[in-house]
Design a protein around this motif. Structure first.
Motif, PDB file in Angstrom:
ATOM      1  N   ILE A 196     -23.448 -67.293 -57.456  1.00  0.00           N
ATOM      2  CA  ILE A 196     -23.167 -68.620 -56.922  1.00  0.00           C
ATOM      3  C   ILE A 196     -21.662 -68.826 -56.907  1.00  0.00           C
ATOM      4  CG2 ILE A 196     -23.512 -71.097 -57.220  1.00  0.00           C
ATOM      5  CD1 ILE A 196     -26.205 -70.529 -58.366  1.00  0.00           C
ATOM      6  N   MET A 197     -21.130 -69.146 -55.735  1.00  0.00           N
ATOM      7  CA  MET A 197     -19.679 -69.279 -55.581  1.00  0.00           C
ATOM      8  C   MET A 197     -19.309 -70.707 -55.236  1.00  0.00           C
ATOM      9  SD  MET A 197     -18.702 -65.791 -53.519  1.00  0.00           S
ATOM     10  CE  MET A 197     -16.944 -66.112 -53.603  1.00  0.00           C
ATOM     11  N   ARG A 198     -18.109 -71.083 -55.654  1.00  0.00           N
ATOM     12  CA  ARG A 198     -17.593 -72.397 -55.314  1.00  0.00           C
ATOM     13  C   ARG A 198     -16.084 -72.289 -55.248  1.00  0.00           C
ATOM     14  NH1 ARG A 198     -17.786 -77.654 -59.246  1.00  0.00           N
ATOM     15  NH2 ARG A 198     -17.473 -79.228 -57.651  1.00  0.00           N
ATOM     16  N   ASP A 199     -15.504 -72.769 -54.158  1.00  0.00           N
ATOM     17  CA  ASP A 199     -14.048 -72.732 -53.950  1.00  0.00           C
ATOM     18  C   ASP A 199     -13.449 -71.356 -54.247  1.00  0.00           C
ATOM     19  OD1 ASP A 199     -14.262 -75.396 -53.355  1.00  0.00           O
ATOM     20  OD2 ASP A 199     -13.828 -76.048 -55.410  1.00  0.00           O
ATOM     21  N   GLY A 200     -14.111 -70.315 -53.785  1.00  0.00           N
ATOM     22  CA  GLY A 200     -13.554 -68.978 -53.924  1.00  0.00           C
ATOM     23  C   GLY A 200     -13.761 -68.343 -55.284  1.00  0.00           C
ATOM     24  N   ARG A 201     -14.405 -69.081 -56.187  1.00  0.00           N
ATOM     25  CA  ARG A 201     -14.623 -68.533 -57.527  1.00  0.00           C
ATOM     26  C   ARG A 201     -16.107 -68.291 -57.770  1.00  0.00           C
ATOM     27  NH1 ARG A 201     -11.254 -68.798 -61.519  1.00  0.00           N
ATOM     28  NH2 ARG A 201      -9.092 -69.342 -61.093  1.00  0.00           N
ATOM     29  N   LEU A 202     -16.374 -67.331 -58.659  1.00  0.00           N
ATOM     30  CA  LEU A 202     -17.756 -67.043 -59.029  1.00  0.00           C
ATOM     31  C   LEU A 202     -18.149 -67.998 -60.163  1.00  0.00           C
ATOM     32  CD1 LEU A 202     -20.094 -65.054 -58.545  1.00  0.00           C
ATOM     33  CD2 LEU A 202     -19.155 -63.628 -60.361  1.00  0.00           C
ATOM     34  N   VAL A 203     -19.201 -68.803 -59.930  1.00  0.00           N
ATOM     35  CA  VAL A 203     -19.594 -69.775 -60.937  1.00  0.00           C
ATOM     36  C   VAL A 203     -20.643 -69.192 -61.879  1.00  0.00           C
ATOM     37  CG1 VAL A 203     -20.484 -72.105 -61.326  1.00  0.00           C
ATOM     38  CG2 VAL A 203     -19.152 -71.604 -59.268  1.00  0.00           C
ATOM     39  N   GLN A 204     -21.650 -68.554 -61.293  1.00  0.00           N
ATOM     40  CA  GLN A 204     -22.661 -67.920 -62.133  1.00  0.00           C
ATOM     41  C   GLN A 204     -23.194 -66.694 -61.404  1.00  0.00           C
ATOM     42  OE1 GLN A 204     -25.873 -70.485 -63.452  1.00  0.00           O
ATOM     43  NE2 GLN A 204     -26.653 -68.960 -64.887  1.00  0.00           N
ATOM     44  N   TYR A 205     -23.424 -65.613 -62.155  1.00  0.00           N
ATOM     45  CA  TYR A 205     -23.945 -64.390 -61.553  1.00  0.00           C
ATOM     46  C   TYR A 205     -25.076 -63.915 -62.443  1.00  0.00           C
ATOM     47  CZ  TYR A 205     -23.935 -59.711 -59.440  1.00  0.00           C
ATOM     48  OH  TYR A 205     -24.276 -58.567 -58.799  1.00  0.00           O
ATOM     49  N   ASP A 206     -26.310 -64.158 -62.025  1.00  0.00           N
ATOM     50  CA  ASP A 206     -27.458 -63.889 -62.885  1.00  0.00           C
ATOM     51  C   ASP A 206     -28.694 -63.614 -62.043  1.00  0.00           C
ATOM     52  OD1 ASP A 206     -27.280 -63.880 -65.751  1.00  0.00           O
ATOM     53  OD2 ASP A 206     -26.439 -65.914 -65.612  1.00  0.00           O
ATOM     54  N   THR A 207     -29.762 -63.252 -62.732  1.00  0.00           N
ATOM     55  CA  THR A 207     -31.034 -63.092 -62.037  1.00  0.00           C
ATOM     56  C   THR A 207     -31.513 -64.476 -61.604  1.00  0.00           C
ATOM     57  OG1 THR A 207     -32.311 -63.383 -64.056  1.00  0.00           O
ATOM     58  CG2 THR A 207     -31.677 -61.132 -63.477  1.00  0.00           C
ATOM     59  N   PRO A 208     -32.348 -64.531 -60.573  1.00  0.00           N
ATOM     60  CA  PRO A 208     -32.847 -65.834 -60.125  1.00  0.00           C
ATOM     61  C   PRO A 208     -33.528 -66.598 -61.258  1.00  0.00           C
ATOM     62  CG  PRO A 208     -33.413 -64.144 -58.539  1.00  0.00           C
ATOM     63  CD  PRO A 208     -32.786 -63.435 -59.711  1.00  0.00           C
ATOM     64  N   GLU A 209     -34.293 -65.884 -62.099  1.00  0.00           N
ATOM     65  CA  GLU A 209     -34.997 -66.556 -63.186  1.00  0.00           C
ATOM     66  C   GLU A 209     -34.010 -67.245 -64.124  1.00  0.00           C
ATOM     67  OE1 GLU A 209     -35.626 -63.489 -62.195  1.00  0.00           O
ATOM     68  OE2 GLU A 209     -37.702 -63.557 -61.520  1.00  0.00           O
ATOM     69  N   THR A 210     -32.951 -66.528 -64.487  1.00  0.00           N
ATOM     70  CA  THR A 210     -31.963 -67.112 -65.400  1.00  0.00           C
ATOM     71  C   THR A 210     -31.272 -68.295 -64.759  1.00  0.00           C
ATOM     72  OG1 THR A 210     -31.594 -64.831 -66.076  1.00  0.00           O
ATOM     73  CG2 THR A 210     -30.114 -66.498 -66.986  1.00  0.00           C
ATOM     74  N   ILE A 211     -30.974 -68.155 -63.483  1.00  0.00           N
ATOM     75  CA  ILE A 211     -30.282 -69.262 -62.815  1.00  0.00           C
ATOM     76  C   ILE A 211     -31.182 -70.493 -62.760  1.00  0.00           C
ATOM     77  CG2 ILE A 211     -29.519 -70.018 -60.528  1.00  0.00           C
ATOM     78  CD1 ILE A 211     -27.880 -67.489 -60.365  1.00  0.00           C
ATOM     79  N   LEU A 212     -32.483 -70.266 -62.539  1.00  0.00           N
ATOM     80  CA  LEU A 212     -33.405 -71.402 -62.508  1.00  0.00           C
ATOM     81  C   LEU A 212     -33.542 -72.029 -63.890  1.00  0.00           C
ATOM     82  CD1 LEU A 212     -36.233 -69.997 -60.204  1.00  0.00           C
ATOM     83  CD2 LEU A 212     -34.731 -71.932 -59.707  1.00  0.00           C
ATOM     84  N   ASP A 213     -33.605 -71.180 -64.928  1.00  0.00           N
ATOM     85  CA  ASP A 213     -33.883 -71.690 -66.266  1.00  0.00           C
ATOM     86  C   ASP A 213     -32.627 -72.137 -67.003  1.00  0.00           C
ATOM     87  OD1 ASP A 213     -36.534 -71.169 -65.870  1.00  0.00           O
ATOM     88  OD2 ASP A 213     -36.378 -69.110 -66.630  1.00  0.00           O
ATOM     89  N   ASN A 214     -31.536 -71.416 -66.811  1.00  0.00           N
ATOM     90  CA  ASN A 214     -30.319 -71.737 -67.553  1.00  0.00           C
ATOM     91  C   ASN A 214     -29.107 -71.859 -66.634  1.00  0.00           C
ATOM     92  OD1 ASN A 214     -31.535 -71.528 -70.200  1.00  0.00           O
ATOM     93  ND2 ASN A 214     -31.627 -69.320 -69.787  1.00  0.00           N
TER      94      ASN A 214
END
Lengths: 402, 394
Positions: free
Chosen positions: A208-226
């Protein structure tokens, strides 16, 4: 396989991509997602050097991309874009064979490869080889765009919203087919999208990126849960439980032995079957779904012929590749408590019930982070009891045929 | 009953032909090739014309009842028949007038004949257009080609057997047979070579213009300004520097570079050919879908591969449209270059003007018109043939 190390792209004073470090493992699908202007497309285009990074290093398969000849690098990376960009003056076969031709393959091999790839993306080769791009629908063009990217069998695929320009129904179907192809081919894929459902469905990892930076890089499950912060939480949306269903293909939870009767067998057999289960699917000699018969509609002295409903599989069924979320939303839309699962040739292969959807949601809640699919398989094996009987919610209100 | 709307164009042509047949002279008998003469009306030409004329009128009115494709054939046939009829009648008229006249006398084509031919051509063309329409496109080119071929056959017959060889224009040709065909060839060669030179410079210039906005502004600006310079002025401007060059460097003189003759003609013509070719090459390349270019680059095509395998094939129809426009332009302007000593069909026009001999002017002007039309039709045909199947209009 792909390693971005402190990659930055500046245009004058604006920073499009800011010190991005990202690893994509071999055989994984990495989806880059974020609001428009977040730098996801710029990142993708830096990998095949359509854009030159201002600073930082991009390694592909252990090799510094900037040390390769740009054209040769690009020929080894499949490339598919939203606007497809098929060459209008070439027929489908020649369009698919562009990269192999650049690589110097001989003619028979080119034709054979085009045929193979058309089959892979689910288009009849004889029918499509000689067509020109202007004769194709949007969905067909995007399929051929994907086939073209795969033509020279590159280990890496770069895809920039490859299904972005088609209607939602077709997009769902293309995603399903892509997931199926990826299951067989295990390409390393970098995939740009702005559709979070698409990301959750297809990704092994989401960046997940925002303003040229990486905000979170994880499995879909982790992104949904945490989700790491409010931005990610908002971006993913509040319906996270529902989104989990996107990860589950219908194939994994469907009941493979739905109540079924042959239409040609006649009223008696159909009645016998419907007497047992309250509801049967009707199929033709080839096993293709043609309709259904509901006991509720037999009230009031109707004949079997009056009570049975004809089915258009495109409307009342889903494909095994479809996501459970798609199946659920279809069921809700149609007012059914279950939905038939048919192959692309119309053969009935199973059904999905509201109960099995519910089960899938609880299962994935209990096994956070685990691959839901494996658990679903166990679950569906147990769940072929009576509550898999389909009742048409709508049909309860129309009990007789006066 | 007229259930379909009449074809206004065909009707206009028919009325024009009819009115000019009745009101204007068919030909003029003159005591010699320069003197004024007596006009002779079509009524004197006898009955030969009456048949196709009647057929034409009936056909035009009948066509209003027909379906679109049938109407096309009816009108085309009527137009062609009328052209043939006029040619044959004119020949007969000329022959009959010359019987009693001294051999120095001439029969010139009258205004009535020209306008009738124009009217007939309008009728034939409106029919031809109807045949080009979508519904009948399936019939292919072959059926439609019958009409121009029939027209040519009629004209040939009128010259060979119909007495058309006795009119003044034919007499002027008879006097100059020895220089006529070399002039046609010189005309074609000068226009052709200049066009090829224009192509050789214009296409690369167009390609560069598509890549670089600054060069584009300069290239389109300069070629646009060239286009506004009158051809005579351009030739005049070239004389002085070329003459000075060839005086200063004898080697240039040996190569045939002089202030007058073919050199300034070729330079001027090449410059005129540039604008349509540069502009169309640039527009053709600029109109290629950016997604196509992005896909090509992303798949690993080099600049050259992208240009020659993708961009140029897609731009080709427009480039050829520029070549067609340039060719028609050059065939016309080539005539003017006769003034600086480039011998071609234009020479007849200027000689005719000098001698006040209208039929000699025609001897130059008519072939130029024919050449321009042939270039136009021929290059459109080539453009159609090389347009890639996938981008051809459905």
């Amino acid at each position: 396989m792909i390693h971005l190390d402190g990659v930055t792209k500046r245009y004058g004073d604006t920073v499009a991509v800011d010190d991005l470090t990202l690893d994509v493992a071999e055989g994984e699908v990495c989806v880059l997602i974020g609001p428009s202007g977040c730098g996801k497309t710029t990142t993708l285009r830096m990998i095949n050097r359509l854009i030159t990074p201002t600073s930082g290093r991009i390694m592909i398969n252990g090799q510094d991309a900037s040390e390769l000849k740009a054209e040769e690098l690009r020929r080894s990376l499949g490339y598919a874009i939203q606007s497809v960009g098929l060459f209008p003056h070439l027929d489908v076969a020649a369009n698919i064979a562009v990269v192999p031709r650049l690589l110097g393959w001989d003619k028979p091999r080119l034709r054979g490869r085009a045929r193979e790839l058309l089959e892979l993306v689910g288009l009849e080769p004889e029918q499509y080889m000689g067509k020109y791009p202007r004769q194709l629908s949007g969905g067909e063009a995007q399929r051929i765009g994907v086939a073209r990217a795969l033509a020279a069998d590159p280990p890496v695929l770069l895809m920039d919203e490859p299904f972005g320009a088609v209607d939602p129904l077709n997009r769902g179907r293309l995603q399903g087919e892509f997931a199926r192809i990826q299951r067989d081919l295990h390409k390393t894929v970098v995939f740009v999208t702005h559709d979070i459902d698409e990301a959750i469905r297809l990704a092994d990892r989401i960046a997940i990126m925002r303003d040229g930076r990486l905000v979170q890089y994880d499995t879909p499950e982790t992104i949904l849960d945490n989700p790491v912060d409010h931005f990610v939480r908002d971006f993913v949306g509040s319906d996270r439980a529902l989104k989990r269903l996107v990860r589950v293909p219908v194939r994994d939870v469907m009941d493979t032995a739905p109540p079924v009767a042959r239409r040609s067998a006649g009223a008696k057999e159909m009645l016998a079957e419907v007497g047992r289960t309250r509801f049967v699917y009707l199929v033709d000699e080839q096993g293709r779904l043609t309709g259904w018969l509901d006991r509720a509609q037999l009230k009031g002295g109707c004949t079997v012929e009056d009570a049975l409903s004809d089915a258009d599989p495109a409307q009342v069924a889903v494909r095994p590749d479809a996501s459970l979320k798609e199946a659920l939303s279809r069921m809700l839309g149609l007012g059914f408590r279950s939905i038939a699962v048919v192959e692309s040739d119309g053969r009935l292969v199973g059904q999905v019930t509201l109960g099995s959807v519910e089960g899938a949601m609880t299962e994935s809640d209990e096994h956070q982070g685990a691959r839901p699919a494996e658990h679903m398989a166990e679950y569906s094996a147990e769940d072929t009891s009576d509550d898999s009987v389909l009742e048409s919610i709508a049909s309860d209100d129309q009990g007789d045929c006066t | 009953m007229l259930t379909r709307s009449p074809d206004r164009v065909a009707l206009t042509g028919a009325v024009l032909a009819l009115v000019s047949a009745l009101m204007l002279p068919a030909g003029t008998l003159r005591p010699n090739r320069l003197a004024q003469g007596d006009p002779h009306s079509w009524l004197a030409a006898g009955a030969i014309l009456a048949v196709p004329m009647l057929a034409l009128l009936l056909a035009v009115f009948a066509s209003f009842l027909c379906s679109r494709s049938l109407r096309g054939h009816v009108l085309s046939s009527a137009g062609v028949l009328l052209i043939g009829g006029i040619a044959l009648s004119l020949g007969a008229l000329s022959e009959s007038l010359m019987v009693d006249a001294p051999s120095i006398a001439r029969v010139s084509i009258g205004s009535g004949t020209w306008l009738m031919l124009a009217g007939a051509a309008i009728v034939a063309f409106s029919g031809w257009q109807a045949l080009m329409g979508k519904e009948s496109a399936s019939q292919g080119t072959h059926v439609r080609m019958v009409y121009p071929l029939a027209t040519a056959a009629f004209l040939f017959a009128a010259v060979a057997f119909g007495g058309l060889d006795t009119i003044s224009l034919a007499a002027e040709y008879g006097i100059r047979t020895a220089v006529f065909w070399p002039s046609v060839i010189a005309h074609l060669r000068l226009a052709g070579v200049s066009l090829v030179l224009g192509l050789a410079m214009g296409v690369p210039l167009g390609i560069i213009a598509a890549r670089d906005a600054r060069i584009r502004r300069v290239a389109l600006g300069v070629t646009g300004i060239i286009q506004t310079i009158p051809s005579l002025a351009m030739l005049g401007l070239l004389i002085a520097p070329l003459a000075a060059l060839s005086a200063a460097y004898p080697v240039l003189r040996q190569l045939g570079i002089r202030g007058i003759g073919e050199t300034p003609a070729m330079i001027a013509l090449t410059l005129y050919a540039l604008l349509p070719i540069v502009r169309n090459t640039y527009v053709g390349l600029a109109e290629v879908d950016p997604a196509v270019v992005d896909a090509g680059r992303g798949m690993g095509m080099s600049r050259g591969q992208l240009l020659w395998r993708v961009e140029m094939p897609l731009a080709l129809p427009l480039v050829l449209e520029g070549v067609r426009a340039g060719a028609v332009l050059l065939v016309g302007i080539t005539a003017v270059t006769a003034l600086v000593g480039a011998r071609n069909l234009g020479s007849f026009i200027f000689e005719g003007l000098g001698q006040a001999a209208p039929d000699l002017i025609l001897l130059g002007a008519l072939p130029i018109i024919v050449l321009a039309i042939v270039a136009d039709v021929g290059l459109s045909f080539i453009a159609d043939a090389v347009t890639p199947k996938g981008v051809r209009a459905a």
